[in-house]
Write a protein that holds these residues in place. Structure first.
Motif, PDB file in Angstrom:
ATOM      1  N   LYS A 126      37.437  45.240  33.152  1.00  0.00           N
ATOM      2  CA  LYS A 126      38.524  45.723  34.000  1.00  0.00           C
ATOM      3  C   LYS A 126      38.061  45.985  35.425  1.00  0.00           C
ATOM      4  N   GLU A 127      36.764  45.991  35.623  1.00  0.00           N
ATOM      5  CA  GLU A 127      36.227  46.323  36.933  1.00  0.00           C
ATOM      6  C   GLU A 127      35.544  45.106  37.552  1.00  0.00           C
ATOM      7  N   PRO A 128      35.696  44.923  38.883  1.00  0.00           N
ATOM      8  CA  PRO A 128      34.998  43.809  39.552  1.00  0.00           C
ATOM      9  C   PRO A 128      33.499  44.066  39.607  1.00  0.00           C
ATOM     10  N   ALA A 129      32.736  42.996  39.704  1.00  0.00           N
ATOM     11  CA  ALA A 129      31.283  43.099  39.825  1.00  0.00           C
ATOM     12  C   ALA A 129      30.769  41.796  40.423  1.00  0.00           C
ATOM     13  N   GLU A 130      29.550  41.832  40.891  1.00  0.00           N
ATOM     14  CA  GLU A 130      28.956  40.645  41.490  1.00  0.00           C
ATOM     15  C   GLU A 130      28.901  39.514  40.462  1.00  0.00           C
ATOM     16  N   GLY A 131      29.311  38.338  40.880  1.00  0.00           N
ATOM     17  CA  GLY A 131      29.310  37.186  39.996  1.00  0.00           C
ATOM     18  C   GLY A 131      30.544  37.069  39.135  1.00  0.00           C
ATOM     19  N   ARG A 132      31.487  38.019  39.313  1.00  0.00           N
ATOM     20  CA  ARG A 132      32.725  37.976  38.529  1.00  0.00           C
ATOM     21  C   ARG A 132      33.908  37.607  39.419  1.00  0.00           C
ATOM     22  N   ILE A 133      34.908  36.993  38.812  1.00  0.00           N
ATOM     23  CA  ILE A 133      36.094  36.539  39.527  1.00  0.00           C
ATOM     24  C   ILE A 133      37.332  37.121  38.851  1.00  0.00           C
ATOM     25  N   GLY A 134      38.343  37.491  39.650  1.00  0.00           N
ATOM     26  CA  GLY A 134      39.590  38.007  39.088  1.00  0.00           C
ATOM     27  C   GLY A 134      40.306  36.938  38.286  1.00  0.00           C
ATOM     28  N   CYS A 135      40.982  37.359  37.218  1.00  0.00           N
ATOM     29  CA  CYS A 135      41.650  36.410  36.330  1.00  0.00           C
ATOM     30  C   CYS A 135      43.059  36.912  36.008  1.00  0.00           C
ATOM     31  N   LEU A 136      44.061  36.113  36.371  1.00  0.00           N
ATOM     32  CA  LEU A 136      45.454  36.449  36.061  1.00  0.00           C
ATOM     33  C   LEU A 136      45.768  36.090  34.611  1.00  0.00           C
ATOM     34  N   ARG A 137      46.577  36.952  33.971  1.00  0.00           N
ATOM     35  CA  ARG A 137      47.053  36.697  32.609  1.00  0.00           C
ATOM     36  C   ARG A 137      48.571  36.602  32.621  1.00  0.00           C
ATOM     37  N   LEU A 150      44.218  43.478  36.741  1.00  0.00           N
ATOM     38  CA  LEU A 150      43.473  42.228  36.611  1.00  0.00           C
ATOM     39  C   LEU A 150      42.322  42.361  35.611  1.00  0.00           C
ATOM     40  N   LEU A 151      41.963  41.245  35.015  1.00  0.00           N
ATOM     41  CA  LEU A 151      40.690  41.143  34.300  1.00  0.00           C
ATOM     42  C   LEU A 151      39.680  40.473  35.228  1.00  0.00           C
ATOM     43  N   PHE A 152      38.408  40.717  34.964  1.00  0.00           N
ATOM     44  CA  PHE A 152      37.347  40.055  35.719  1.00  0.00           C
ATOM     45  C   PHE A 152      36.404  39.394  34.718  1.00  0.00           C
ATOM     46  N   ILE A 153      36.089  38.120  34.993  1.00  0.00           N
ATOM     47  CA  ILE A 153      35.227  37.368  34.078  1.00  0.00           C
ATOM     48  C   ILE A 153      34.115  36.700  34.892  1.00  0.00           C
ATOM     49  N   ASP A 154      33.045  36.351  34.200  1.00  0.00           N
ATOM     50  CA  ASP A 154      31.923  35.704  34.880  1.00  0.00           C
ATOM     51  C   ASP A 154      32.375  34.360  35.461  1.00  0.00           C
ATOM     52  N   ARG A 155      31.983  34.108  36.693  1.00  0.00           N
ATOM     53  CA  ARG A 155      32.434  32.911  37.397  1.00  0.00           C
ATOM     54  C   ARG A 155      31.977  31.623  36.704  1.00  0.00           C
ATOM     55  N   SER A 156      30.959  31.732  35.854  1.00  0.00           N
ATOM     56  CA  SER A 156      30.431  30.531  35.193  1.00  0.00           C
ATOM     57  C   SER A 156      31.440  29.928  34.208  1.00  0.00           C
ATOM     58  N   PHE A 157      32.440  30.711  33.786  1.00  0.00           N
ATOM     59  CA  PHE A 157      33.441  30.177  32.853  1.00  0.00           C
ATOM     60  C   PHE A 157      34.431  29.254  33.557  1.00  0.00           C
ATOM     61  N   MET A 158      34.464  29.271  34.873  1.00  0.00           N
ATOM     62  CA  MET A 158      35.359  28.407  35.629  1.00  0.00           C
ATOM     63  C   MET A 158      34.728  27.025  35.745  1.00  0.00           C
TER      64      MET A 158
END
Length: 589
Positions: A126-137, A150-158
């Motif tokens: 639920k919180e932003p962090a380095e290397g994470r990107i916001g994700c709309l649901r 927003l959710l935040f997920i690791d940018r590598s999943f993109m």
């Protein structure tokens, strides 16, 4: 002849705006009128009826040719993938005629559809962090994009950079309930560094078509129905596939006309917003005015004051009682006046309520002497501070328990092994505070329990437990001889009808005086609210003489019948308004 030529008219279609504006207010006032107006505006917009066509505009065929050339270039440069060919448009596919210079086109030819990303559930935060990107649901896709949750997920999943959303992207819900699947919102701003979309969403990224115009098309009833009807359905979720989305037919005017349509739709939707807000404000002000006047009537100190207040309000009933909510308020006011002794005149010849209480005390002493009940600890008299209001001459305040009600909780829904089937009343059998036998159930009950949980005419069932505060503690009068028992969601109250008529006691149970007291006594456990026999017995009851109870019941019955007639007239008026609004909207669409 080409499909596009067959599907358009040789004359301009702009015809509707003057009558639309002329009758805007009338349609808006009908039940659901503003919703119909919004749908009509969108429909007229995509049919070319909302703004005039300009013969000097570049025709849509030129625009579409330019889009095809642009997409071919992007494919050649490796910036987008080559699409699978879509079928040519057949004459029979087109749902309505288009104006001259418009064209039908498949959605997939004018937009890139970009699917959302997938990721393990344990990888989201639920919180932003380095290397994470916001994700709309899907929950973020409302009438506009909601950025607060927003959710935040690791940018590598993109997987691809194109999955980063851009301003003017249209985000569509691809998997949702049947009512919400295909819902769209446009990205007007991106309040964080960068964001993407989850797997149940897609981005529609237009080529040389105004995103705002495409939003209008995607929000029309025609498009919504097409998407919903084409969606595959699982147990609770409808899914839109690219194979169904890309072939969707959309009407395309020139860019210049798209711009004029967007401006006109924005203008008319703003007018709808104003009418909607004005209606809300008017409804709130109406409720406040009606509430203040009816409260003044209900809180009248004397019968004379009640008469004066009634005469003051009565000339304005045509304005006050123009909606069912104020009729409901009037009906509650009638109950308040009834239990306060302000609805019918007192008769000095009536035996006073004090004599009824004396009989009850004598009966209680008799039952104690006979060993039927135990002598309880004497309670202090009801103090003036406890009394909610002054009573007329001949009335008395009494705790309900002092009228010696017989309480009995209901039978277990399991019934008795080897018992005989008998109808059991459940909460589902209570409709508008009345017992309904339209869809009853049976359980096996032995003879002893059938007698224990049986019902007599004049018994009152009290809802003992439920999740709703409006339902718990309701008094439901059994006004018939029933071959039935009741389940353990109820308490049965049986009262001496020589002291109080069940109908008057039932009216008291509906009044705000009783309801507010009952609700203050609730016990809440695991979301369920409960009242018990002691709670009901503690209610302070304004007790009139027995003949006056009958006069009150008769008068309330008469006035309630008038309220029911008024509700039906209001409903008939609303139905007529709705039919007229629908006919007008249909005539333009």
């Amino acid at each position: 002849m080409s499909a596009t030529l067959a599907a358009r008219e040789p004359v301009a279609r702009y015809v509707a705006t003057p009558p639309l504006l002329q009758h805007f207010d009338q349609v808006a006032q009908a039940p659901g009128g503003i919703t119909r107006l919004r749908e009509l505006i969108l429909t007229l917009a995509v049919q070319g009826k909302l703004v005039p066509q300009d013969p000097t505009d570049e025709p849509a065929s030129v625009l579409l040719e330019r889009i095809r050339a642009e997409k071919a270039r992007l494919v050649k440069e490796g910036k987008i993938r080559k699409e699978k060919p879509l079928a040519a448009i057949d004459d029979e596919e087109t749902p309505f005629c288009l104006p001259l210079a418009w064209e039908w086109e498949r959605l997939g030819h004018v937009v890139d559809v970009i699917r959302g990303i997938t990721f393990p559930a344990n990888e989201k935060t639920k919180e932003p962090a380095e290397g994470r990107i916001g994700c709309l649901r899907t929950t973020n896709i409302q009438d506009r994009i909601e950025w607060d949750d927003l959710l935040f997920i690791d940018r590598s999943f993109m997987v691809r950079e194109e999955q980063i959303i851009q301003r003017s992207d249209i985000v569509m819900s691809m998997a949702n309930s049947r009512e919400l699947v295909g819902k769209v919102a446009i990205v007007k701003e991106i309040p964080i560094a960068e964001a993407t979309i989850g797997g149940f969403l897609s981005v529609l990224r237009p080529h040389s078509v105004l995103p705002q115009f495409l939003m209008i098309v995607l929000r029309t009833q025609y498009t919504r129905s097409s998407l919903i009807d084409s969606a595959s359905q699982t147990t609770n979720i409808a899914n839109i596939s690219l194979g169904k989305l890309n072939p969707l037919l959309i009407p395309v005017p020139s860019i210049a006309e798209q711009s004029r349509i967007v401006a006109r739709v924005d203008e008319l939707m703003a007018l709808c917003d104003t009418l909607e807000e004005t209606g809300r404000l008017a409804a709130v002000q109406h409720e406040r005015l009606a509430g203040a006047l009816f409260d003044a009537l209900a809180n009248s100190a004397t019968a004379e004051e009640a008469t004066e207040n009634w005469q003051r309000i009565a000339p304005h009933f045509d304005l006050l009682l123009d909606r069912t909510s104020t009729v409901d308020r009037l009906e509650q006011t009638i109950l308040q006046l009834a239990v306060r002794g302000l609805l019918v005149p007192q008769n000095p010849a009536d035996e006073p309520a004090s004599a009824l209480l004396q009989k009850t005390r004598q009966e209680k002493d008799h039952q104690i002497a006979a060993g039927k009940i135990k002598r309880d600890k004497p309670l202090p008299p009801i103090s003036d501070e406890e009394k909610p209001f002054e009573l007329p001459e001949g009335w008395e305040w009494v705790a309900l328990r002092d009228l010696l009600p017989e309480f009995q909780n209901g039978a277990s829904s399991r019934g008795d092994t080897g018992g005989s089937p008998i109808t059991v009343l459940r909460l589902a059998d209570i409709k508008n505070r009345r017992i309904s036998l339209s869809d009853t159930r049976e359980i096996p009950i032995n003879e002893r329990d059938a007698k224990k949980y049986g019902l007599q005419k004049g018994d009152i069932l009290i809802v003992r437990v439920n999740g709703s505060a409006d339902i718990v503690g309701q008094f439901i009068l059994n006004d018939d001889e029933l071959a039935a028992i009741y389940c353990d969601h109820f308490i049965r109250m049986r009262i001496d009808q020589g002291v109080i008529t069940p109908r008057f006691l039932s009216l008291f149970g509906e009044s705000d005086i009783a309801r507010s007291r009952i609700q203050s006594l609730f016990i809440t456990t695991a979301g369920q609210k409960t009242v018990n026999q002691a709670h009901i017995g503690s209610l302070l009851l304004p007790l009139p003489p027995l003949p006056e109870q009958s006069r009150i019941v008769a008068r309330v019955t008469e006035l309630r019948a008038l309220c029911a007639q008024l509700r039906e007239r209001l409903a008939a008026t609303a139905r007529t308004q709705s039919r007229l609004a629908e006919a007008f909207v249909d005539s333009l669409g």
